[in-house]
Design a protein around this motif. Structure first.
Motif, PDB file in Angstrom:
ATOM      1  N   LYS A  84       0.808  -1.218   0.000  1.00 29.01           N
ATOM      2  CA  LYS A  84       0.000   0.000   0.000  1.00 29.01           C
ATOM      3  C   LYS A  84       0.844   1.272   0.000  1.00 29.01           C
ATOM      4  CE  LYS A  84      -3.838  -2.099   2.464  1.00 29.01           C
ATOM      5  NZ  LYS A  84      -4.595  -2.136   3.714  1.00 29.01           N
ATOM      6  N   LYS A  85       2.097   1.186   0.434  1.00 35.16           N
ATOM      7  CA  LYS A  85       2.973   2.351   0.501  1.00 35.16           C
ATOM      8  C   LYS A  85       3.200   2.912  -0.897  1.00 35.16           C
ATOM      9  CE  LYS A  85       6.215   5.008   2.314  1.00 35.16           C
ATOM     10  NZ  LYS A  85       5.867   6.189   3.043  1.00 35.16           N
ATOM     11  N   GLU A  86       3.067   4.249  -1.045  1.00 29.80           N
ATOM     12  CA  GLU A  86       3.226   4.889  -2.344  1.00 29.80           C
ATOM     13  C   GLU A  86       4.402   5.855  -2.320  1.00 29.80           C
ATOM     14  OE1 GLU A  86      -0.481   6.762  -3.290  1.00 29.80           O
ATOM     15  OE2 GLU A  86      -1.373   4.892  -3.993  1.00 29.80           O
ATOM     16  N   TYR A  87       5.181   5.821  -3.384  1.00 30.46           N
ATOM     17  CA  TYR A  87       6.301   6.731  -3.568  1.00 30.46           C
ATOM     18  C   TYR A  87       5.990   7.608  -4.774  1.00 30.46           C
ATOM     19  CZ  TYR A  87       8.944   3.942  -0.271  1.00 30.46           C
ATOM     20  OH  TYR A  87       9.368   3.296   0.869  1.00 30.46           O
ATOM     21  N   ASP A  88       5.932   8.936  -4.557  1.00 30.29           N
ATOM     22  CA  ASP A  88       5.611   9.886  -5.610  1.00 30.29           C
ATOM     23  C   ASP A  88       6.881  10.495  -6.175  1.00 30.29           C
ATOM     24  OD1 ASP A  88       3.038   9.417  -4.902  1.00 30.29           O
ATOM     25  OD2 ASP A  88       2.578  11.438  -4.236  1.00 30.29           O
ATOM     26  N   SER A  89       6.870  10.753  -7.464  1.00 27.23           N
ATOM     27  CA  SER A  89       7.907  11.556  -8.089  1.00 27.23           C
ATOM     28  C   SER A  89       7.217  12.469  -9.081  1.00 27.23           C
ATOM     29  CB  SER A  89       8.946  10.679  -8.785  1.00 27.23           C
ATOM     30  OG  SER A  89       8.353   9.939  -9.826  1.00 27.23           O
ATOM     31  N   TYR A  90       7.813  13.611  -9.302  1.00 25.11           N
ATOM     32  CA  TYR A  90       7.186  14.598 -10.173  1.00 25.11           C
ATOM     33  C   TYR A  90       8.225  15.145 -11.128  1.00 25.11           C
ATOM     34  CZ  TYR A  90       4.313  18.510 -11.667  1.00 25.11           C
ATOM     35  OH  TYR A  90       3.595  19.398 -12.424  1.00 25.11           O
ATOM     36  N   SER A  91       7.930  15.142 -12.416  1.00 25.68           N
ATOM     37  CA  SER A  91       8.879  15.563 -13.437  1.00 25.68           C
ATOM     38  C   SER A  91       8.955  17.074 -13.582  1.00 25.68           C
ATOM     39  CB  SER A  91       8.505  14.951 -14.782  1.00 25.68           C
ATOM     40  OG  SER A  91       7.291  15.504 -15.236  1.00 25.68           O
ATOM     41  N   PRO A  94       3.215  19.434 -16.471  1.00 27.84           N
ATOM     42  CA  PRO A  94       1.821  19.123 -16.145  1.00 27.84           C
ATOM     43  C   PRO A  94       1.515  17.648 -16.391  1.00 27.84           C
ATOM     44  CG  PRO A  94       1.938  21.134 -17.432  1.00 27.84           C
ATOM     45  CD  PRO A  94       3.317  20.542 -17.419  1.00 27.84           C
ATOM     46  N   GLY A  95       0.916  17.014 -15.431  1.00 22.53           N
ATOM     47  CA  GLY A  95       0.598  15.599 -15.540  1.00 22.53           C
ATOM     48  C   GLY A  95       1.816  14.704 -15.383  1.00 22.53           C
ATOM     49  N   GLY A  96       2.901  15.227 -14.830  1.00 25.02           N
ATOM     50  CA  GLY A  96       4.143  14.467 -14.724  1.00 25.02           C
ATOM     51  C   GLY A  96       4.324  13.745 -13.409  1.00 25.02           C
ATOM     52  N   ARG A  97       3.246  13.546 -12.676  1.00 23.66           N
ATOM     53  CA  ARG A  97       3.328  12.842 -11.398  1.00 23.66           C
ATOM     54  C   ARG A  97       3.320  11.341 -11.641  1.00 23.66           C
ATOM     55  NH1 ARG A  97      -1.230  11.643  -7.466  1.00 23.66           N
ATOM     56  NH2 ARG A  97      -0.171  11.010  -5.585  1.00 23.66           N
ATOM     57  N   LYS A  98       4.289  10.649 -11.033  1.00 21.42           N
ATOM     58  CA  LYS A  98       4.355   9.194 -11.138  1.00 21.42           C
ATOM     59  C   LYS A  98       4.242   8.618  -9.738  1.00 21.42           C
ATOM     60  CE  LYS A  98       7.377   9.281 -15.125  1.00 21.42           C
ATOM     61  NZ  LYS A  98       8.730   9.026 -15.618  1.00 21.42           N
ATOM     62  N   VAL A  99       3.410   7.613  -9.594  1.00 16.69           N
ATOM     63  CA  VAL A  99       3.209   6.957  -8.307  1.00 16.69           C
ATOM     64  C   VAL A  99       3.598   5.493  -8.446  1.00 16.69           C
ATOM     65  CG1 VAL A  99       1.535   6.374  -6.516  1.00 16.69           C
ATOM     66  CG2 VAL A  99       1.316   8.528  -7.762  1.00 16.69           C
ATOM     67  N   GLN A 100       4.436   5.027  -7.525  1.00 19.29           N
ATOM     68  CA  GLN A 100       4.853   3.629  -7.505  1.00 19.29           C
ATOM     69  C   GLN A 100       4.576   3.058  -6.123  1.00 19.29           C
ATOM     70  OE1 GLN A 100       9.022   3.938  -8.483  1.00 19.29           O
ATOM     71  NE2 GLN A 100       8.611   3.400 -10.612  1.00 19.29           N
ATOM     72  N   THR A 101       4.245   1.776  -6.070  1.00 14.98           N
ATOM     73  CA  THR A 101       4.060   1.117  -4.781  1.00 14.98           C
ATOM     74  C   THR A 101       5.423   0.727  -4.221  1.00 14.98           C
ATOM     75  OG1 THR A 101       3.882  -1.095  -5.720  1.00 14.98           O
ATOM     76  CG2 THR A 101       1.841   0.186  -5.525  1.00 14.98           C
ATOM     77  N   GLY A 102       5.439   0.351  -2.948  1.00 10.91           N
ATOM     78  CA  GLY A 102       6.673  -0.076  -2.320  1.00 10.91           C
ATOM     79  C   GLY A 102       7.284  -1.293  -2.996  1.00 10.91           C
ATOM     80  N   LEU A 103       6.456  -2.207  -3.474  1.00 14.99           N
ATOM     81  CA  LEU A 103       6.963  -3.401  -4.159  1.00 14.99           C
ATOM     82  C   LEU A 103       7.605  -3.041  -5.489  1.00 14.99           C
ATOM     83  CD1 LEU A 103       7.288  -6.461  -4.143  1.00 14.99           C
ATOM     84  CD2 LEU A 103       5.061  -6.620  -5.255  1.00 14.99           C
ATOM     85  N   GLN A 104       7.007  -2.102  -6.226  1.00 13.54           N
ATOM     86  CA  GLN A 104       7.582  -1.680  -7.501  1.00 13.54           C
ATOM     87  C   GLN A 104       8.935  -0.996  -7.295  1.00 13.54           C
ATOM     88  OE1 GLN A 104       4.359   0.757  -8.857  1.00 13.54           O
ATOM     89  NE2 GLN A 104       3.454  -0.878 -10.098  1.00 13.54           N
ATOM     90  N   VAL A 105       9.033  -0.162  -6.275  1.00 12.25           N
ATOM     91  CA  VAL A 105      10.317   0.494  -5.979  1.00 12.25           C
ATOM     92  C   VAL A 105      11.340  -0.552  -5.573  1.00 12.25           C
ATOM     93  CG1 VAL A 105      11.480   2.094  -4.413  1.00 12.25           C
ATOM     94  CG2 VAL A 105       9.248   2.673  -5.349  1.00 12.25           C
ATOM     95  N   TRP A 106      10.928  -1.519  -4.761  1.00 13.68           N
ATOM     96  CA  TRP A 106      11.850  -2.564  -4.314  1.00 13.68           C
ATOM     97  C   TRP A 106      12.356  -3.394  -5.490  1.00 13.68           C
ATOM     98  CZ3 TRP A 106      11.777  -7.900  -4.543  1.00 13.68           C
ATOM     99  CH2 TRP A 106      12.758  -8.535  -3.786  1.00 13.68           C
ATOM    100  N   GLN A 107      11.513  -3.670  -6.463  1.00 16.69           N
ATOM    101  CA  GLN A 107      11.933  -4.466  -7.610  1.00 16.69           C
ATOM    102  C   GLN A 107      12.940  -3.729  -8.483  1.00 16.69           C
ATOM    103  OE1 GLN A 107       8.068  -5.346  -9.228  1.00 16.69           O
ATOM    104  NE2 GLN A 107       7.959  -7.331  -8.189  1.00 16.69           N
ATOM    105  N   ARG A 108      12.829  -2.411  -8.614  1.00 21.82           N
ATOM    106  CA  ARG A 108      13.757  -1.644  -9.449  1.00 21.82           C
ATOM    107  C   ARG A 108      15.022  -1.266  -8.700  1.00 21.82           C
ATOM    108  NH1 ARG A 108      11.136   2.779 -13.227  1.00 21.82           N
ATOM    109  NH2 ARG A 108      11.406   1.439 -15.028  1.00 21.82           N
ATOM    110  N   HIS A 109      14.871  -0.639  -7.528  1.00 27.87           N
ATOM    111  CA  HIS A 109      15.997  -0.156  -6.728  1.00 27.87           C
ATOM    112  C   HIS A 109      15.737  -0.525  -5.270  1.00 27.87           C
ATOM    113  CE1 HIS A 109      17.259   2.183 -10.180  1.00 27.87           C
ATOM    114  NE2 HIS A 109      16.036   2.675 -10.266  1.00 27.87           N
ATOM    115  N   PRO A 110      16.131  -1.713  -4.833  1.00 31.58           N
ATOM    116  CA  PRO A 110      15.760  -2.167  -3.482  1.00 31.58           C
ATOM    117  C   PRO A 110      16.327  -1.305  -2.354  1.00 31.58           C
ATOM    118  CG  PRO A 110      17.209  -3.744  -4.556  1.00 31.58           C
ATOM    119  CD  PRO A 110      16.868  -2.720  -5.567  1.00 31.58           C
ATOM    120  N   GLU A 111      17.453  -0.639  -2.570  1.00 28.70           N
ATOM    121  CA  GLU A 111      18.033   0.170  -1.503  1.00 28.70           C
ATOM    122  C   GLU A 111      17.367   1.541  -1.383  1.00 28.70           C
ATOM    123  OE1 GLU A 111      19.881   1.240  -5.250  1.00 28.70           O
ATOM    124  OE2 GLU A 111      19.712  -0.715  -4.319  1.00 28.70           O
ATOM    125  N   LYS A 112      16.571   1.917  -2.378  1.00 29.42           N
ATOM    126  CA  LYS A 112      15.947   3.241  -2.396  1.00 29.42           C
ATOM    127  C   LYS A 112      14.912   3.420  -1.283  1.00 29.42           C
ATOM    128  CE  LYS A 112      13.933   6.583  -5.520  1.00 29.42           C
ATOM    129  NZ  LYS A 112      13.454   6.854  -6.867  1.00 29.42           N
TER     130      LYS A 112
END
Length: 160
Positions: A84-91, A94-112
């Motif tokens: 359920k944990k969400e990590y936001d990033s913004y480019s 307009p409309g550049g907001r990206k939301v990833q779950t904790g599992l998605q972040v862990w799969q790409r960059h586990p130390e992040k």
């Protein structure tokens, strides 16, 4: 009459510590790491001087969130809270907001996950950026900092 000493950048010598993050809860570990990086565990702590120590975190990919555990092939400590944990990033566009779950972040960059938790607990200024550079995250049991002769972080500075 007691005198107050103020630490200076020129005279301060930081120490190197190692921590094993295997099966540690992210928030509790991050708060303790932030205290060590800021230097608040020392009697010579000075707010405007970087009196913190270097910290090498081993097995940074094996941290966990509290909550009910779920079965997963790759992550042994996956919980509902991590899903359920969400990590936001913004480019910046307009409309550049990206939301990833904790599992998605862990799969790409586990130390992040641990890096972001510690970053958010440090001061939001140039000194905080300098402190964060003293955090070394390693996904595994081996690190390349043997020349600095790191020692194990004392038990009273670790989460219970």
């Amino acid at each position: 009459m007691s005198k107050t000493t103020i630490e200076k950048n020129e005279t301060f010598k930081p120490s190197w510590y190692t921590v094993d993050a295997d099966n540690q809860i992210v928030g509790r570990l991050a708060s303790k790491l932030a205290m060590v990086l800021m230097g608040k565990h020392k009697p010579v702590y000075t707010p405007h001087v970087d009196t913190g120590d270097y910290v090498i975190v081993l097995n940074a990919h094996l941290v966990r969130f509290s909550g009910r555990e779920l079965a997963h092939n790759e992550h042994p400590y996956l919980t509902e809270k991590m899903m359920k944990k969400e990590y936001d990033s913004y480019s910046g566009f307009p409309g550049g907001r990206k939301v990833q779950t904790g599992l998605q972040v862990w799969q790409r960059h586990p130390e992040k996950i641990l890096h972001e938790a510690v970053r958010r607990m440090l001061p939001k200024n140039k000194l905080g950026v300098k402190m964060l550079k003293k955090l070394k995250l390693v996904c595994g049991n081996e690190h390349g900092y043997q020349a600095q002769q790191p020692v194990e972080l004392p038990g009273h500075l670790l989460p219970k």
